[in-house]
Motif scaffolding. Structure first.
Motif: not given
Length: 129
Positions: A35-42, A73-82, A96-99, A124-129
């Motif tokens: 989960a943390k690895g995928a969060r890095a892409d976000g 391109g698209a609105d919203p933008y989808i990250t590379d791994n989707g 800027v909001i990533a969901t 949230p701050a804990e997600c940026w660590e």
């Protein structure tokens, strides 16, 4: 003289019990790591869009109201791994909001939405660590 040709049932049961205990400890750590690895892409996508917003501001004296203005391109933008959709709003300031999407939303329930704004506040701050 008697020779052994295998394992006893007790030895096998002890081995299975040890493997079960190890799996119970290791699996949650593994899912957190994924989960943390995928969060890095976000997070990388958030920073990319924030930088593009600042670049757009330098050229136009206002922030982009549409992701198409940032050449994404698209609105919203989808990250590379989707696993994340990234959207940005604003004219005099931006957010800027990533969901999280799909499996990432269930794996990383504490960080379903991650944000950064024009003054650098990251929530949230804990997600940026």
């Amino acid at each position: 003289m008697k020779t052994n040709k295998g394992f006893s049932l007790i030895e096998l049961m002890i081995t299975v019990a040890i493997m079960g205990i190890l799996a119970a400890v290791i699996y949650p750590s593994y899912t957190d790591f994924v989960a943390k690895g995928a969060r890095a892409d976000g997070l990388a996508s958030l920073m990319r869009v924030a930088n593009l917003q600042e670049q757009f501001y330098l050229d136009n004296r206002q922030y982009a109201t549409d992701m198409n203005n940032l050449n994404l391109g698209a609105d919203p933008y989808i990250t590379d791994n989707g696993l994340y959709s990234v959207d940005s709003t604003g004219t005099t300031s931006f957010t800027v909001i990533a969901t999280a999407k799909g499996i990432q939303a269930t794996r990383d329930s504490a960080c379903i939405t991650i944000q950064i704004n024009d003054i650098g506040e990251r929530t949230p701050a804990e997600c940026w660590e």
